[in-house]
Design an enzyme around this catalytic site. Sequence first.
Site, mmCIF file in Angstrom:
data_model
loop_
_atom_site.group_PDB
_atom_site.id
_atom_site.type_symbol
_atom_site.label_atom_id
_atom_site.label_comp_id
_atom_site.label_asym_id
_atom_site.label_seq_id
_atom_site.Cartn_x
_atom_site.Cartn_y
_atom_site.Cartn_z
ATOM 1 N N MET A 49 0.840 -1.199 0.000
ATOM 2 C CA MET A 49 0.000 0.000 0.000
ATOM 3 C C MET A 49 0.878 1.254 0.000
ATOM 4 O O MET A 49 0.432 2.343 0.362
ATOM 5 C CB MET A 49 -0.947 0.002 1.198
ATOM 6 C CG MET A 49 -2.003 -1.092 1.108
ATOM 7 S SD MET A 49 -3.506 -0.775 2.058
ATOM 8 C CE MET A 49 -2.853 -0.648 3.711
ATOM 9 N N GLY A 50 2.129 1.085 -0.429
ATOM 10 C CA GLY A 50 3.028 2.224 -0.488
ATOM 11 C C GLY A 50 3.656 2.533 0.855
ATOM 12 O O GLY A 50 3.668 1.705 1.754
ATOM 13 N N ALA A 51 4.195 3.766 0.973
ATOM 14 C CA ALA A 51 4.952 4.166 2.172
ATOM 15 C C ALA A 51 6.009 3.102 2.471
ATOM 16 O O ALA A 51 6.117 2.600 3.586
ATOM 17 C CB ALA A 51 4.018 4.377 3.367
ATOM 18 N N HIS B 50 9.534 -3.756 3.223
ATOM 19 C CA HIS B 50 9.110 -3.930 1.832
ATOM 20 C C HIS B 50 10.314 -4.209 0.929
ATOM 21 O O HIS B 50 10.249 -5.040 0.014
ATOM 22 C CB HIS B 50 8.405 -2.665 1.329
ATOM 23 C CG HIS B 50 7.131 -2.339 2.038
ATOM 24 N ND1 HIS B 50 7.009 -1.260 2.879
ATOM 25 C CD2 HIS B 50 5.923 -2.958 2.036
ATOM 26 C CE1 HIS B 50 5.774 -1.207 3.343
ATOM 27 N NE2 HIS B 50 5.092 -2.227 2.862
ATOM 28 N N SER C 122 6.946 -0.935 10.209
ATOM 29 C CA SER C 122 5.570 -0.753 9.767
ATOM 30 C C SER C 122 5.425 0.654 9.217
ATOM 31 O O SER C 122 6.052 1.597 9.713
ATOM 32 C CB SER C 122 4.595 -0.950 10.933
ATOM 33 O OG SER C 122 3.284 -0.536 10.579
#
Length: 278
Positions: free
Chosen positions: A28-30, A35, A184
């Site tokens: 979802m990006g960010a 990631h 997160s």
Amino acid sequence: MTALIHTRAELAAARAAATGRVAVVMTMGALHEGHRQLMRVARERGDFVIVTVFVNPLQFGPNEDFDKYPRTLAADLEACRAEQVDVVFAPDRDEMYPGGTPQVTLDAGATGEILEGASRPGHFSGMLTVVAKLLLLTRADLAFFGEKDFQQLALITRMVKDLEIGVEIVGVPTVREADGLALSSRNRYLSAEQRVVALALSHALREGAAQTDAQSVLEAAGKILADEPGVQVDYLALTDPLLGPAPTDGPARLLVAAKVGSTRLIDNVPVLLGKAAR
């Protein structure tokens, strides 16, 4: 060179031109180091890597942070380029759901109603719906998900098995800061003081995982959480690796969700119980 695309037609063209094993990382990006670790593992195992960036409205409840969820596409694209991603697919809401909110969605079943599902009704139905759609759009051979969202990983694995979707789901261990805090996108909402308080979650999980019977696991972890007044515990649970009842002997999973200030955090660790821990 990493290509940024926004439409399903562009994705179909990119997928048609891809050769070898196609790997997808859904986000979802960010994007953060967690990631990026998913991308690295995808790059190692896949020949063509797709990263999706889409803040999925279906998995947010009415009082959750959809509108304020961080959207940092330019920085996300730079991270993907650094990890040699082939394609970043970043659709908008109308591109993903051209007919509006879908009339047909997936039911997460009983496992989707416990833990996160009990606290966030409808969350896993929305999550599974978008994951299934992205798996079909990308036609990936491999899909990589972090173990930090362990219930999500378990449900996606079960969905793929139950619906005979021909993709291998790969879980990647949680990436943590040096002090143990699980990475997160929501950590950015924590003040410096709240971040120190949030360390109680990983500390509790470590102490719990050091025990060898279910009662001691929960007592050790629960005491640390109870001793930190800045942590509002939603749940602390010990399960088997498929989120069923915890065994007396063998692999288990210790999971926690709590609020620090207004920020809701989740974390989990593997646990060995009984003779398996000796």
